[in-house]
Enzyme design. Structure first.
Site, PDB file in Angstrom:
ATOM      1  N   GLY A  98       0.813  -1.205   0.000  1.00 39.24           N
ATOM      2  CA  GLY A  98       0.000   0.000   0.000  1.00 39.24           C
ATOM      3  C   GLY A  98       0.845   1.252   0.000  1.00 39.24           C
ATOM      4  O   GLY A  98       2.080   1.211  -0.018  1.00 39.24           O
ATOM      5  N   ASP A 112       7.309   4.883  -9.746  1.00 39.11           N
ATOM      6  CA  ASP A 112       8.104   4.551  -8.560  1.00 39.11           C
ATOM      7  C   ASP A 112       9.595   4.435  -8.853  1.00 39.11           C
ATOM      8  O   ASP A 112      10.157   3.351  -8.968  1.00 39.11           O
ATOM      9  CB  ASP A 112       7.597   3.263  -7.896  1.00 39.11           C
ATOM     10  CG  ASP A 112       6.399   3.536  -7.010  1.00 39.11           C
ATOM     11  OD1 ASP A 112       5.939   4.693  -6.974  1.00 39.11           O
ATOM     12  OD2 ASP A 112       5.909   2.607  -6.357  1.00 39.11           O
ATOM     13  N   ARG A 136       3.829  14.386  -7.045  1.00 37.82           N
ATOM     14  CA  ARG A 136       3.760  13.620  -8.289  1.00 37.82           C
ATOM     15  C   ARG A 136       2.387  13.810  -8.952  1.00 37.82           C
ATOM     16  O   ARG A 136       1.369  13.943  -8.270  1.00 37.82           O
ATOM     17  CB  ARG A 136       3.996  12.133  -8.022  1.00 37.82           C
ATOM     18  CG  ARG A 136       5.205  11.842  -7.143  1.00 37.82           C
ATOM     19  CD  ARG A 136       5.652  10.421  -7.230  1.00 37.82           C
ATOM     20  NE  ARG A 136       4.689   9.453  -6.718  1.00 37.82           N
ATOM     21  CZ  ARG A 136       4.906   8.141  -6.655  1.00 37.82           C
ATOM     22  NH1 ARG A 136       6.059   7.656  -7.067  1.00 37.82           N
ATOM     23  NH2 ARG A 136       4.007   7.316  -6.178  1.00 37.82           N
ATOM     24  N   GLY A 156       2.650   3.437   1.609  1.00 38.94           N
ATOM     25  CA  GLY A 156       3.259   3.507   2.926  1.00 38.94           C
ATOM     26  C   GLY A 156       3.853   4.857   3.269  1.00 38.94           C
ATOM     27  O   GLY A 156       4.077   5.162   4.442  1.00 38.94           O
ATOM     28  N   ARG A 157       4.121   5.678   2.251  1.00 39.89           N
ATOM     29  CA  ARG A 157       4.659   7.015   2.493  1.00 39.89           C
ATOM     30  C   ARG A 157       4.144   8.003   1.450  1.00 39.89           C
ATOM     31  O   ARG A 157       4.805   8.968   1.102  1.00 39.89           O
ATOM     32  CB  ARG A 157       6.188   6.995   2.490  1.00 39.89           C
ATOM     33  CG  ARG A 157       6.823   6.422   1.231  1.00 39.89           C
ATOM     34  CD  ARG A 157       8.325   6.520   1.312  1.00 39.89           C
ATOM     35  NE  ARG A 157       8.963   5.861   0.174  1.00 39.89           N
ATOM     36  CZ  ARG A 157      10.268   5.883  -0.065  1.00 39.89           C
ATOM     37  NH1 ARG A 157      11.057   6.543   0.743  1.00 39.89           N
ATOM     38  NH2 ARG A 157      10.781   5.257  -1.099  1.00 39.89           N
ATOM     39  N   ASP A 196       3.967  -4.444  -7.931  1.00 38.42           N
ATOM     40  CA  ASP A 196       3.313  -3.267  -7.348  1.00 38.42           C
ATOM     41  C   ASP A 196       3.934  -1.972  -7.846  1.00 38.42           C
ATOM     42  O   ASP A 196       3.399  -0.883  -7.577  1.00 38.42           O
ATOM     43  CB  ASP A 196       3.366  -3.320  -5.820  1.00 38.42           C
ATOM     44  CG  ASP A 196       4.773  -3.535  -5.282  1.00 38.42           C
ATOM     45  OD1 ASP A 196       5.290  -4.653  -5.448  1.00 38.42           O
ATOM     46  OD2 ASP A 196       5.357  -2.601  -4.707  1.00 38.42           O
ATOM     47  N   ASN A 197       5.026  -2.063  -8.593  1.00 36.01           N
ATOM     48  CA  ASN A 197       5.650  -0.883  -9.197  1.00 36.01           C
ATOM     49  C   ASN A 197       5.371  -0.818 -10.696  1.00 36.01           C
ATOM     50  O   ASN A 197       6.109  -0.158 -11.433  1.00 36.01           O
ATOM     51  CB  ASN A 197       7.161  -0.887  -8.963  1.00 36.01           C
ATOM     52  CG  ASN A 197       7.522  -0.643  -7.510  1.00 36.01           C
ATOM     53  OD1 ASN A 197       6.722  -0.109  -6.752  1.00 36.01           O
ATOM     54  ND2 ASN A 197       8.718  -1.046  -7.120  1.00 36.01           N
ATOM     55  N   ASP A 217       8.631   5.064   8.867  1.00 35.33           N
ATOM     56  CA  ASP A 217       8.357   6.448   9.251  1.00 35.33           C
ATOM     57  C   ASP A 217       7.577   7.234   8.204  1.00 35.33           C
ATOM     58  O   ASP A 217       7.169   8.381   8.445  1.00 35.33           O
ATOM     59  CB  ASP A 217       9.662   7.186   9.569  1.00 35.33           C
ATOM     60  CG  ASP A 217      10.657   7.200   8.403  1.00 35.33           C
ATOM     61  OD1 ASP A 217      10.233   6.948   7.254  1.00 35.33           O
ATOM     62  OD2 ASP A 217      11.849   7.458   8.642  1.00 35.33           O
TER      63      ASP A 217
END
Length: 481
Positions: free
Chosen positions: A88, A257, A174, A90-91, A247-248, A123
């Site tokens: 997912g 990505d 983006r 994540g950042r 996923d990319n 993070d």
């Protein structure tokens, strides 16, 4: 501001589990390091807004886009060949979308904007070096004519982020018609949620493939075609993605990505640009096969769309997958011929071109410059060590060119239009990163100006088109950032 586009929240009509409301974690001290004037013009964004604090606040996560709420989406994916059932954003935060002047959707996404429910304990931040690299590559590939997500702006903060060392946080804004990936379909398929697979496919088709409404096989054929063509474009410009996980991979056939990517310098067909890729799964010469493998994973996820009969669906999926090789071969062959100045197709062309690539690979010569200087024999000779082998090959090449009707001047102009002089080499990115760490963005700005016209020789930019310095061989990029 009234001149801004009308934004909306994306995916509100889809299954609630697909996207969750999730606000960025602000970086209050973030400063705008650079923005893409070309993309801003395309989006018809007001110049005063781009220069003002309102734009900075959007990038910093301090203010939402008017009319839209931020979200994070869930997906799965095959990472280095192993299936991970839940990944997912994540950042990253999808902060809104709007319709461009041409009617095309434009989704806005912040990357490095803090943790989400899919951060898996991380993070949620991105560091300056990886963010600058993504910003540059997004716009550089677009300028090279290669489908890509775009980057509107790069913002830099003094907030510390720990990776191998402590680095500065950064955020990239983006832009893309959609950030949907193969992995979004894999997520639902792995859970047996075929209704959600269909719902997602219907939304994607309606928004981005309207000619295929009600025809899932046609839609998947188009996704495979775009992916195969993208692989051919990567190969012929010497681009290495580095992390070709499913996923990319964009459902729209975009380069997406930018992690540990690279452009070929000293040509090695087995070049691995990602220090984390210990097995060489995503080496340059493996990219077409991996692209096809990822298409197979998408087809697996979408079998329920093809037929209720598993055997029939699998047979149809295999037929669809078979189109990848044909599209890739036709596309890559045509692109290589253009790079070699061959306007017609002859039976011996592939062998002739491959022999040149083997010649420069044997000597580990510069991929970009050797192709750029094919029409400039003196410059080419300065690049190649084995003068005898080069002379033998040039004799064959000249005999082949004699069968073409184009004049030398016309052919040189055509070759220069497809063989770039400027690409974002690792050492050029490293110099821009080092300067940016000291809040000097002039190096980045100069590099971007050259990369926006990659096929045109620009005065005062000789150093950006030179062979890499010896110290650049020690540079490495990995998945860590």
């Amino acid at each position: 501001m009234s001149n801004l586009p009308t934004f909306e929240t994306a995916f509100e009509a889809l299954d609630p589990a697909f996207c969750v409301p999730c606000a960025p974690t602000p970086l209050a001290d973030l400063q705008l390091a650079h923005h893409s004037s070309a993309l801003a013009t395309t989006l018809n964004l007001p110049a005063d807004w781009l220069r003002g604090d309102g734009f900075r606040q959007v990038i910093a996560g301090l203010a939402p886009l008017p009319g839209a709420s931020p979200q994070a989406s869930v997906y799965a994916g095959h990472q280095f060949g192993q299936f991970v059932p839940q990944l997912g954003d994540g950042r990253a935060h999808l902060i809104g979308r709007h319709h461009g002047a041409d009617g095309q959707l434009c989704s806005w996404q912040l990357k490095g904007s803090g943790p989400t429910p899919y951060s898996r304990g991380a993070d949620g931040r991105a560091v300056l070096r990886s963010s600058l690299r993504e910003y540059v590559a997004s716009e550089a590939l677009h300028a090279l004519g290669i489908p890509s997500t775009r980057a509107l702006a790069l913002g830099v903060s003094n907030q510390p982020v720990r990776r191998e060392t402590v680095e500065r946080a950064a955020i990239v804004l983006r832009i893309a018609p959609s950030f949907l990936r193969f992995g979004h379909f894999e997520f639902y398929a792995a859970r047996g949620q075929t209704d959600q697979v269909r719902q997602l496919a219907d939304a994607v088709i309606a928004q981005h493939f309207p000619q295929s409404v009600g025809r899932y096989a046609d839609w998947l054929t188009e996704v495979i075609r775009r992916t195969a063509q993208l692989m051919a474009q990567w190969q012929t410009v010497g681009f290495c993605h580095g992390v070709m996980n499913s996923d990319n991979f964009s459902i729209l056939g975009l380069t997406i990505d930018y992690g540990p990517y690279g452009f070929l310098d000293a040509f090695d067909p087995q070049h691995i640009c990602n220090h984390s890729d210990h097995s060489g799964r995503y080496a340059w010469d493996q990219q077409p096969a991996v692209g096809q493998w990822n298409c197979a994973r998408l087809l697996e996820a979408c079998l329920s769309l093809l037929s209720d009969d598993d055997a029939v669906a699998i047979e149809q999926a295999n037929t669809l997958l078979g189109s990848f090789a044909t599209v890739y071969t036709d596309t890559v062959s045509a692109r290589w011929r253009a790079k070699f100045g061959l306007a017609t197709q002859q039976p011996e062309d592939d062998a002739l071109m491959q022999d040149f690539l083997r010649l420069i690979a044997k000597g580990r010569h510069d991929f970009t410059l050797c192709l750029r200087h094919l029409p400039r024999r003196a410059l080419l000779a300065d690049l190649v060590l084995d003068q005898g082998a080069l002379a033998d090959w040039l004799a064959r090449y000249d005999a082949r060119l004699a069968r073409e009707s184009l004049s030398q001047a016309t052919r040189t102009a055509a070759m220069d239009a497809v063989n770039p002089l400027y690409v974002p080499r690792n050492h050029l990115l490293e110099l821009a990163i080092r300067a940016a760490e000291q809040d000097d963005f002039s190096v980045l700005d100069r590099l971007m100006r050259a990369l926006m016209q990659p096929f045109t020789e620009q005065p005062g930019m000789d150093d950006l088109a030179a062979l890499p310095p010896d110290w650049s061989a020690a540079l490495s990029v990995s998945c860590s950032s």
